[in-house]
Scaffold this active site. Structure first.
Site, PDB file in Angstrom:
ATOM      1  N   SER A  88      18.894 -36.718  83.196  1.00 21.97           N
ATOM      2  CA  SER A  88      19.282 -36.126  84.630  1.00 21.97           C
ATOM      3  C   SER A  88      19.045 -34.658  84.682  1.00 21.97           C
ATOM      4  O   SER A  88      19.204 -34.096  83.644  1.00 21.97           O
ATOM      5  CB  SER A  88      21.049 -36.400  84.342  1.00 21.97           C
ATOM      6  OG  SER A  88      21.014 -37.909  84.457  1.00 21.97           O
ATOM      7  N   CYS A 103      20.577 -30.243  77.054  1.00 18.37           N
ATOM      8  CA  CYS A 103      19.778 -30.741  77.854  1.00 18.37           C
ATOM      9  C   CYS A 103      18.083 -30.516  77.829  1.00 18.37           C
ATOM     10  O   CYS A 103      17.289 -31.265  77.590  1.00 18.37           O
ATOM     11  CB  CYS A 103      20.137 -30.379  79.412  1.00 18.37           C
ATOM     12  SG  CYS A 103      21.598 -31.095  79.780  1.00 18.37           S
ATOM     13  N   ASP A 162      32.125 -38.733  84.556  1.00 23.08           N
ATOM     14  CA  ASP A 162      30.681 -38.717  84.834  1.00 23.08           C
ATOM     15  C   ASP A 162      30.548 -39.345  86.053  1.00 23.08           C
ATOM     16  O   ASP A 162      30.807 -40.691  86.225  1.00 23.08           O
ATOM     17  CB  ASP A 162      30.071 -39.348  83.413  1.00 23.08           C
ATOM     18  CG  ASP A 162      28.505 -39.138  83.467  1.00 23.08           C
ATOM     19  OD1 ASP A 162      27.858 -39.150  84.480  1.00 23.08           O
ATOM     20  OD2 ASP A 162      28.040 -39.587  82.571  1.00 23.08           O
ATOM     21  N   ARG A 164      27.425 -40.066  87.589  1.00 22.13           N
ATOM     22  CA  ARG A 164      26.028 -40.503  87.519  1.00 22.13           C
ATOM     23  C   ARG A 164      25.930 -41.983  87.654  1.00 22.13           C
ATOM     24  O   ARG A 164      26.729 -42.873  87.332  1.00 22.13           O
ATOM     25  CB  ARG A 164      25.171 -40.221  86.439  1.00 22.13           C
ATOM     26  CG  ARG A 164      24.999 -38.574  86.100  1.00 22.13           C
ATOM     27  CD  ARG A 164      24.282 -38.363  84.934  1.00 22.13           C
ATOM     28  NE  ARG A 164      25.117 -38.569  83.787  1.00 22.13           N
ATOM     29  CZ  ARG A 164      24.746 -38.233  82.192  1.00 22.13           C
ATOM     30  NH1 ARG A 164      23.464 -37.996  82.185  1.00 22.13           N
ATOM     31  NH2 ARG A 164      25.719 -38.381  81.593  1.00 22.13           N
TER      32      ARG A 164
END
Length: 251
Positions: A88, A103, A162, A164
């Site tokens: 992501s 990340c 979250d 997502r």
């Protein structure tokens, strides 16, 4: 857990990635997930990188118009057990080198690993800040500066832990004619969502980064409150009896 049937069954097989563009020109299926997400391949090009040679496949989706991409190494079309990473978007980490998260380290480690294999796939998904967007991500950072963890910061802003949605990723895999994947992740929710959308996840590849002083609490929160398979004390995580996949290889 067995994968659910995929809602997109009318895609014909083509010989090359370039052939996907013409195949998808008029593609319009019933869509994946609650939002009936439908994606189609718009463009394909070579992408030599410091991590190896990839093909870049650009996708359009009908949900929000965001442009997602697949980085393809080797021949993945029609293949089983393709090593795959869902990443992501994280502007602060991927581009700015933020130490508040892992990340960028995860992205680079995944590309380095995939580029060294016979085949591999990375889906770069435009889901900034676990799906809450860049501005809200900065707001969440400010709340974390005041003492909240990542979960409570999202909740304080009115979001879930979250936000997502991996329906887009599931359709991208179907569009690429990937038969099954070995998913590079520490997040059980990714596995569960993909299987709910008809993707067969044959194995999980652990993807744990070394913590630093700025992101250790963030990673501990991932493990303690979001259920990620992360052990910062160096102990190997073994699959529990009820987990749907088996760890086949080390990171």
């Amino acid at each position: 857990m067995a994968s659910a049937p995929t809602p997109c069954t009318g895609l014909r097989r083509v010989a090359t990635l370039e052939g996907l563009v013409e195949r998808d020109r008029d593609h319009d299926c019933s869509g994946f997930g609650a939002h009936h997400v439908c994606v189609k391949v718009e463009a394909v090009a070579d992408l030599p990188t410091r991590f190896g040679r990839f093909r870049l496949v650009a996708f359009w989706n009908n949900r929000d118009g965001k442009e997602h991409v697949a980085m393809v190494h080797g021949d993945v079309m029609g293949a089983d057990d393709v090593p795959t990473r869902l990443h992501s978007e994280c502007l602060t980490g991927d581009v700015m080198g933020s130490l508040r998260c892992d990340c960028r380290e995860q992205l680079e480690a995944a590309l380095r690993d995939l580029g060294s294999r016979e085949r591999g796939l990375l889906l770069y998904l435009r889901q900034e800040g676990r799906g809450i967007g860049l501005i809200n991500k900065v707001r969440a950072y400010a709340l974390q500066d005041g003492g909240l963890d990542t979960v409570d910061a999202n909740l304080a802003l009115g979001f879930r832990d979250d936000e997502r949605d991996y329906a887009i990723a599931a359709h991208m895999l179907v569009s690429l004619d990937v038969r099954s994947i070995r998913l590079m992740t520490n997040n059980p929710d990714k596995i569960e969502q993909l299987e709910q959308h008809g993707i067969r996840v044959s194995a999980r590849i652990p993807h744990i980064m070394r913590p630093n002083e700025h992101n250790r609490f963030y990673l501990e929160t991932k493990a303690a409150r979001s259920g990620h398979y992360i052990d910062l004390n160096g102990k190997q995580h073994l699959p529990e009896q009820g987990e749907p996949v088996i760890v086949l290889e080390e990171p």
